[in-house]
Design an enzyme around this catalytic site. Sequence first.
Site, mmCIF file in Angstrom:
data_model
loop_
_atom_site.group_PDB
_atom_site.id
_atom_site.type_symbol
_atom_site.label_atom_id
_atom_site.label_comp_id
_atom_site.label_asym_id
_atom_site.label_seq_id
_atom_site.Cartn_x
_atom_site.Cartn_y
_atom_site.Cartn_z
ATOM 1 N N TRP A 168 0.823 -1.222 0.000
ATOM 2 C CA TRP A 168 0.000 0.000 0.000
ATOM 3 C C TRP A 168 0.856 1.271 0.000
ATOM 4 C CZ3 TRP A 168 -5.058 1.777 0.250
ATOM 5 C CH2 TRP A 168 -5.233 3.080 0.744
ATOM 6 N N ASP B 215 0.019 9.149 0.609
ATOM 7 C CA ASP B 215 0.653 10.453 0.366
ATOM 8 C C ASP B 215 2.146 10.430 0.009
ATOM 9 O OD1 ASP B 215 -1.684 10.736 1.812
ATOM 10 O OD2 ASP B 215 -0.796 11.927 3.408
ATOM 11 N N GLN C 63 3.933 7.484 2.133
ATOM 12 C CA GLN C 63 3.207 6.670 3.099
ATOM 13 C C GLN C 63 3.121 5.252 2.544
ATOM 14 O OE1 GLN C 63 1.265 7.814 6.380
ATOM 15 N NE2 GLN C 63 3.368 8.415 6.023
ATOM 16 N N TRP D 30 -9.841 8.826 -0.399
ATOM 17 C CA TRP D 30 -10.136 8.009 0.779
ATOM 18 C C TRP D 30 -11.523 7.377 0.727
ATOM 19 C CZ3 TRP D 30 -6.401 6.045 3.184
ATOM 20 C CH2 TRP D 30 -5.220 6.744 3.437
HETATM 21 C C1 FRU Z 1 -3.638 12.168 4.233
HETATM 22 C C2 FRU Z 1 -3.339 11.523 5.556
HETATM 23 C C3 FRU Z 1 -2.442 12.404 6.402
HETATM 24 C C4 FRU Z 1 -1.754 11.419 7.302
HETATM 25 C C5 FRU Z 1 -1.577 10.224 6.405
HETATM 26 C C6 FRU Z 1 -1.658 8.907 7.107
HETATM 27 O O1 FRU Z 1 -3.979 11.291 3.217
HETATM 28 O O2 FRU Z 1 -4.532 11.212 6.223
HETATM 29 O O3 FRU Z 1 -3.111 13.427 7.090
HETATM 30 O O4 FRU Z 1 -0.531 11.909 7.789
HETATM 31 O O5 FRU Z 1 -2.601 10.312 5.427
HETATM 32 O O6 FRU Z 1 -1.361 7.846 6.231
#
Ligand code: FRU
Length: 464
Positions: free
Chosen positions: A16, A19, A35, A271
């Site tokens: 996965w 960001d 991420q 999301w």
């Molecule tokens: C945005 C978010 C951020 C957070 C991250 C967690 O997509 O929600 O605010 O740091 O993803 O994965």
Amino acid sequence: MSLPRPRFHLAPARNWMNDPNGLVFTGDRWHAFFQFNPEGNDWGNMSWGHASSADLLHWDEHPVALRHRPGEQIYSGSIVAGDDGTLSAFYTSAYDRGIQAQSRATSVDGGTTWTMDAANPVLDRGSSDFRDPKVVRVPGGGWLMLAVEAVERRVVFYASDDLSTWRETGSFGPLGSEGVVWECPDLVRLPVEGTTERVWVLLLSTNPVGDDADPAGSAMHYVVGDLVDGVFHSLDGDLRPLDHGRDCYAGVTFDSAPGGSAVMLAWMGNWRYAHVVPSSPWRGAMSSPRTLGLRRIDDALHLVQHPVLPPSGELDASSLRFEPHAVLDVRWDPAAAGSVRLRLEGEGDAVVEVVHDPAARTLSVSRTGRAADGLHPDFAGVRTAPLADPASGALTLVIDGPLLEVFTDDGLTVLSHLVTLGAGPITVSASAETSVVPTVRVGEVRVGATGDAAQEGPAAPAAA
Ligand code: FRU
């Protein structure tokens, strides 16, 4: 269906991704951290993955840079390069006990290995929704950190001379829609086309929350303004859409890009349905890298985005039936054509239609068919963007597996969508309201990137 993996956009070989985090140019390579879940292809165990590229198109994936620890996930943040080449990463420590605070890690080997500060977290307000630090260099010296108080819809600003101690300078917000959290802010100083002027612009992502959350889901915005005493102020009190599609979120820019340019990568996800996007063993991809600027129209400043695209040497001109990795350049005589319609047909009954309508002053992009319907109840449908310059007579479509980015108005209007056209050839047909036939030039992209070899090869490198 399983969606094909992009070839010239950044996507992990497996697992996965959301960001972009810590985008930094180190003089010879573009580094993108992101991420990442090292252990699966849904959100969780959040860590920073790492990839790098010489040209923003061919990406090499590296071992995980910052790994989650017991009781602590590593959320979004940023990297700045110091004058001695030391990289400082600022990220959110999301503690299981419900606190989010900012932490630091440094690298002296160009981003390969990282040392977390013993003093972490370096900035803790005792808040449960304080995240996504973006550190930017301020002209004249020093640094500013922006982070969100997500639920309060505020961006909080801190100043530092040494990247160690931080002093709060103020905050921006709330404004715009309620019922959202603010996430992933960035502050960029953008050139105004045709002038030597540069103007501060805040980039911001918003995500609907609560029982009646807006089904459109995640979206990116920009605000034009000024930086006064370490705090951003809006010129017109307006959050304007940065991208009119469904899948452009959490976009931030590279530190230390050549010539001070602002090059943005965004996560092409939403999301609302990110968790059910049918791809395996990877899930999540970045947008094309986009150089940002401003254009003045009728006294107002508007964001323009120009994608970094494969050079023509890596494009093979082909027929109107092409592999789903291509750049389409569509042109017509705006004085004669009226509205222009492009129809992309993929696997099964998957259809994407792009309609440029100068009379209505709109650009719309739909994604339909059984695969789109089956993905999520809020996935299929049409999105419409206002056109600023209905007489431009040109559209660029960037298609890379499930990623579709539509640019028109010379970069002023952008619409990015995940699409379900599949892995097989796509057929494009173009028509106009009148008998004018738009010209469509299809350049199939031949670059390998981290594409198919990585997908079929061994597991992506994962640090122990
Ligand atoms: C945005 C978010 C951020 C957070 C991250 C967690 O997509 O929600 O605010 O740091 O993803 O994965």
